[in-house]
Design a protein around this motif. Structure first.
Motif, PDB file in Angstrom:
ATOM      1  N   THR A  35      -1.658  11.902  -0.174  1.00 36.00           N
ATOM      2  CA  THR A  35      -1.686  10.291   0.062  1.00 36.00           C
ATOM      3  C   THR A  35      -1.411  10.239   1.514  1.00 36.00           C
ATOM      4  O   THR A  35      -1.491   9.038   2.086  1.00 36.00           O
ATOM      5  N   LEU A  38      -5.018   7.755   2.513  1.00 36.80           N
ATOM      6  CA  LEU A  38      -3.866   6.652   2.913  1.00 36.80           C
ATOM      7  C   LEU A  38      -3.794   5.888   3.234  1.00 36.80           C
ATOM      8  O   LEU A  38      -3.979   4.607   4.310  1.00 36.80           O
ATOM      9  N   SER A 161       2.230  11.845  -6.456  1.00 37.08           N
ATOM     10  CA  SER A 161       1.919  10.961  -5.571  1.00 37.08           C
ATOM     11  C   SER A 161       1.452   9.563  -5.630  1.00 37.08           C
ATOM     12  O   SER A 161       2.003   8.219  -5.143  1.00 37.08           O
ATOM     13  N   PHE A 162       0.351  10.102  -5.768  1.00 38.53           N
ATOM     14  CA  PHE A 162      -0.726   8.461  -6.104  1.00 38.53           C
ATOM     15  C   PHE A 162      -0.003   7.774  -6.697  1.00 38.53           C
ATOM     16  O   PHE A 162      -0.680   6.214  -6.685  1.00 38.53           O
ATOM     17  N   PRO A 239     -10.069  11.523  -0.569  1.00 43.79           N
ATOM     18  CA  PRO A 239      -9.544  10.015  -1.090  1.00 43.79           C
ATOM     19  C   PRO A 239      -9.615   8.407  -0.826  1.00 43.79           C
ATOM     20  O   PRO A 239     -10.183   7.542  -1.441  1.00 43.79           O
ATOM     21  N   ASP A 250      -8.342   4.521  -7.065  1.00 42.92           N
ATOM     22  CA  ASP A 250      -7.134   5.126  -6.511  1.00 42.92           C
ATOM     23  C   ASP A 250      -6.970   6.379  -6.550  1.00 42.92           C
ATOM     24  O   ASP A 250      -6.338   7.899  -6.235  1.00 42.92           O
TER      25      ASP A 250
END
Length: 392
Positions: A35, A38, A161-162, A239, A250
């Motif tokens: 991530t 992002l 994680s996301f 991502p 996402d």
């Protein structure tokens, strides 16, 4: 598991501690890396060029710091204490990213802390090798099982994680990673052994550059560098691409990374089983061909199901080159395993540096879609170069 049961009760506890630390630190790393682009784009609010530059600077500093610490660890001090120090730096890095959104601070102090933190994992593997050698046990099996923990960590880490970052915020995600590092530090402190240092030969430096004189080594280095350039450009960009351009959820990015990591494990094992029959060059050519199909597929197919299906080719690509690539370097440089491994790891780091610059510049000038055309072109060039390296 049967292998562990044959080691004796005392050794069993130490080996399980090594496995636990490898897995937990792998999960903590897999929480942060997927991530990162992002985080820089949305939380720090920087343009794509500065996202790519962050990866490049991080890779350059990582090479310098890891080389310095590796040399120091092999010549003096207690390796376990160095691992503990690196783990503390990992905690500090997570806390910094949790509460700081200033780009200049992150690309300076954050990158330095991350470079120190990332040195922990190779040092853990080095300590494990020294311990296994000293205990006269199954070194190859021990190392293989430890590496499997990292692959398993990357199956779990990216989706988690996301989920954490998107549902609970990046601060929560980084603090959870910090907590995992703290638990790992406790295990390192109380469960991992200190191993007496074996004196290293003084003429190692003389062999570091000689392999570069071989045309096949040079070709393989360039091909390996380009392979990892493709992979890193995909990891940085994907991502952002699926959310900004494709309009997909996402969380899909984490699912894609986790799926690929899970499929890489059987790909690695199958490649190891087949390498004696087919040879390293054929397997590597097959891997790069799978990479070409994967990146061409990303240009042509953009549905949720298609992206998941394409991960089979991605897993074949990464699963084979990650294992067979290092062995091919070692076979091309007989008697110089250390130098060969260093060339392989440097090809990865150089690929990361190149990927950060190219990805950022492409997105800034042409958009995300251009990245995948360039990756496909690079993968085709890599296929040609790999096919020209001799088999051993």
């Amino acid at each position: 598991m049967l292998w562990f049961l044959t080691q004796g009760r005392r050794l069993n506890r130490v080996y399980v501690a090594f496995m636990s630390v490898a897995f937990m630190m792998g999960v903590a790393g897999a929480l942060q890396a997927p991530t990162l682009s992002l985080f820089l784009s949305r939380e720090v609010e920087v343009r794509p060029f500065w996202v790519g530059l962050f990866y490049t600077v991080n890779a350059i500093v990582g090479i310098l710091v890891s080389l310095w610490l590796a040399k120091r660890s092999d010549s003096r001090g207690d390796r376990r204490k160095l691992i503990m120090f690196c783990c503390l730096m990992a905690v500090a890095n997570c806390v910094l990213f949790a509460f700081n959104r200033h780009y200049l601070t992150l690309i300076t102090a954050g990158v330095l802390l991350a470079s120190l933190a990332n040195t922990a994992m190779p040092q853990i593997f080095a300590l494990a090798r020294e311990y296994a050698d000293k205990s006269a046990r199954e070194v190859v099996m021990f190392s293989s099982v430890m590496r499997a923990q990292l692959s398993l960590a990357w199956v779990i880490g990216p989706p988690l994680s996301f989920m954490l970052a998107l549902n609970y915020g990046f601060t929560t995600m980084f603090l959870i990673a910090a907590g995992i590092f703290i638990i790992s530090l406790a295990i390192i402190t109380f469960a991992l052994p200190s191993v007496e240092r074996v004196e290293q030969p003084t003429d190692v430096a003389l062999t570091q550059v000689s392999g570069w004189k071989d045309k096949n080594v040079r070709l393989l280095f360039i091909a390996s560098m380009l392979m990892w350039t493709c992979n890193t450009m995909y990891i940085i960009d994907m991502p952002l691409w699926i959310s900004q351009d494709l309009g997909l959820p996402d969380t899909l990015a984490g699912v894609l990374m986790g799926t690929a990591a899970g499929l890489e494990i059987p790909a690695m094992l199958l490649a190891g089983y087949c390498v004696k029959r087919f040879g390293k060059r054929r397997l590597m050519v097959l891997a790069v061909a799978a990479g070409v199909l994967f990146y061409l597929g990303l240009i042509l197919f953009h549905s949720h199901e298609a992206l998941l299906g394409l991960q089979i080719f991605n897993a074949i690509f990464i699963g084979i080159i990650a294992g067979i690539g290092m062995l091919w370097f070692q076979d091309l440089m007989p008697g110089r395993a250390g130098s060969a491994t260093t060339l392989f790891t440097n090809s990865i780091s150089t690929g990361v540096i190149l990927a950060g610059v190219v990805q950022g510049a492409l997105v800034e000038s042409f958009g995300h879609f251009a990245v995948y055309w360039v990756i496909a072109g690079i993968s085709l060039l890599t296929l040609v170069l790999t096919s020209r390296v001799k088999d051993v």
